[in-house]
Enzyme design. Structure first.
Site, PDB file in Angstrom:
ATOM      1  N   CYS A 109     -23.410  38.987   1.117  1.00  0.00           N
ATOM      2  CA  CYS A 109     -23.749  37.661   0.583  1.00  0.00           C
ATOM      3  C   CYS A 109     -23.148  37.422  -0.795  1.00  0.00           C
ATOM      4  O   CYS A 109     -22.772  36.299  -1.130  1.00  0.00           O
ATOM      5  CB  CYS A 109     -25.259  37.454   0.562  1.00  0.00           C
ATOM      6  SG  CYS A 109     -26.188  38.737  -0.290  1.00  0.00           S
ATOM      7  N   HIS A 330     -30.562  38.496  -2.571  1.00  0.00           N
ATOM      8  CA  HIS A 330     -29.700  37.624  -1.768  1.00  0.00           C
ATOM      9  C   HIS A 330     -29.036  36.605  -2.682  1.00  0.00           C
ATOM     10  O   HIS A 330     -29.634  36.129  -3.647  1.00  0.00           O
ATOM     11  CB  HIS A 330     -30.519  36.899  -0.692  1.00  0.00           C
ATOM     12  CG  HIS A 330     -29.692  36.020   0.191  1.00  0.00           C
ATOM     13  ND1 HIS A 330     -28.670  36.513   0.982  1.00  0.00           N
ATOM     14  CD2 HIS A 330     -29.718  34.671   0.413  1.00  0.00           C
ATOM     15  CE1 HIS A 330     -28.118  35.515   1.651  1.00  0.00           C
ATOM     16  NE2 HIS A 330     -28.727  34.391   1.318  1.00  0.00           N
TER      17      HIS A 330
END
Length: 411
Positions: A109, A330
């Site tokens: 990510c 994330h």
């Protein structure tokens, strides 16, 4: 069957009994490709690729495949013995939002969100003040903006605006994920931004980077590290050269890798400038953060939780109103499509768009942010149970009210 061979004159077809059919391998290589001690060159760009195309640029210089020592050194800095399978994907648009890249599995990510942020910066510049040029972008423009973003990362950031090295596999279909497999990678050296930009839109580079089921994300990881230099990162960038890595726990990107993507230095911190610890008598320990105002910004939930992270004004107030957001390990993106927004301003209300490349967002998420208008039921805005994205927003826009305009909040 035949193999494809690269020579100074271009491509050749070789019968399967030719010794060049053997390349370094492991169980992870495609069936039928066998093991050999020395990597071979038989896949890559012909010197006349794209010569008839508009704006054609000279082909890059292709070097020899990595030696065993080079492959071990590169993988040692990556920080894992083998990349997880989640890194086996290319850069592609999946149709959830016209401007949005797609992440298939957890792990990469940080790389994808960084490219997404720079892609949005390019779209903002190309749109000329029209929000629809970003939010409703057409296929041709978004592909050009994606190439802009990769060139920004490789040439202007990691390559220090001098050169970029794209590590490409010497065999079509190869998926190098560990040191042994990295020996199939050949350095393609680009000496100008325009040269790199042109060839990323041509085969084989286009297929290597933008095939959804390819290895474009991992190839960019290797290439951005190689362009900056393994030893350069250890000796000049990171706080601790002995423990530094680009990939941390659970296959996630470290701050060093995200910083390398965003401003070309694998620094370990996100505060402004550098800080010294120690004394003249005992010696100084220097920690490095953002060296200048960044093109796109960065916000972190760690700062909201007072978890030893300080994000400086150079990343909170970037040149373009685009921010990579780190929340719960994330990375995603916040941006404004309003051309009148000043990214340095933290006092005026504005509308932000939130995009998570891993979130399968089938609707546009538009957030209205009003600084110093904290709802009455909150004391700090960082209470447990508050949206993690709202908390990241409040690290820049203090005590802001955040309205998701009917959409479900990301908690």
């Amino acid at each position: 069957p035949f193999w494809l061979k690269l020579s100074a004159e271009g491509f050749f077809l070789l019968p399967s009994y030719h010794p060049l059919e053997f390349i370094p391998s492991s169980d992870a290589w495609p069936a039928g490709i066998m093991l050999d001690d020395e990597p071979r060159q038989f896949f890559g760009p012909s010197k006349d690729v794209g010569s008839a195309a508009e704006g054609a640029q000279p082909a890059p210089k292709i070097g020899d495949p990595l030696t065993a020592e080079q492959a071990e050194s590169l993988m040692g800095l990556i920080g894992v013995q083998q990349l997880p399978d989640s890194w086996k994907q290319g850069f592609f648009f999946a149709g959830y939002q016209p401007y949005g890249l797609q992440q298939v599995d957890g792990g990469p990510c940080g790389v994808i969100a960084s490219v997404q942020a720079l892609l949005l910066r390019s779209l903002l510049e190309r749109a000329g003040g029209d929000p629809a040029g970003v939010l409703k972008v057409d296929e041709k423009t978004r592909q050009e903006a994606l190439i802009d973003a990769l060139c920004e990362v490789l040439f202007r950031h990691a390559g220090d605006n001098k050169k970029a090295v794209l590590l490409i596999p010497s065999a079509a279909g190869a998926a190098p994920l560990n040191a042994s497999q990295l020996r199939c990678l050949q350095p393609a050296v680009f000496t100008s931004f325009e040269q790199l930009h042109f060839h990323l839109g041509q085969r084989p580079y286009r297929d290597l980077l933008f095939n959804p089921s390819g290895c474009g994300v991992s190839l960019l990881l290797y290439s951005v590290v190689w362009s900056r230099g393994v030893e350069g990162i250890r000796e000049r960038d990171v706080d601790d050269p002995k423990t530094c890595s680009m990939i941390g726990a659970h296959g996630y990107c470290t701050q060093e890798l995200v910083n390398l993507m965003l401003f070309g230095r694998a620094y370990s911190n996100v505060f402004d400038g550098s800080k010294r610890l120690g004394s003249a008598q005992d010696g100084w320990y220097v920690m490095q953060g953002a060296p200048a105002r960044a093109k796109v910004g960065f916000l972190s939930l760690f700062e909201a939780k007072n978890d030893c992270i300080e994000v400086g004004s150079r990343l909170k107030g970037p040149l373009s109103p685009v921010w990579v957001v780190c929340a719960e390990s994330h990375y995603s993106v916040l941006f404004s499509a309003d051309p009148t927004v000043d990214p340095k301003d933290s006092d005026r209300g504005l509308e932000l768009h939130y995009f998570d490349q891993f979130g399968r967002q089938d609707r546009e998420l538009r957030l209205t942010v009003l600084p110093r208008s904290l709802p009455d039921h909150l004391t700090t805005g960082f209470e447990d149970g508050e949206s993690i994205i709202d908390q990241c927003i409040r690290t820049k826009w203090k005590q802001a009210a955040v309205d998701w305009n009917g959409a479900e909040k990301v908690l």
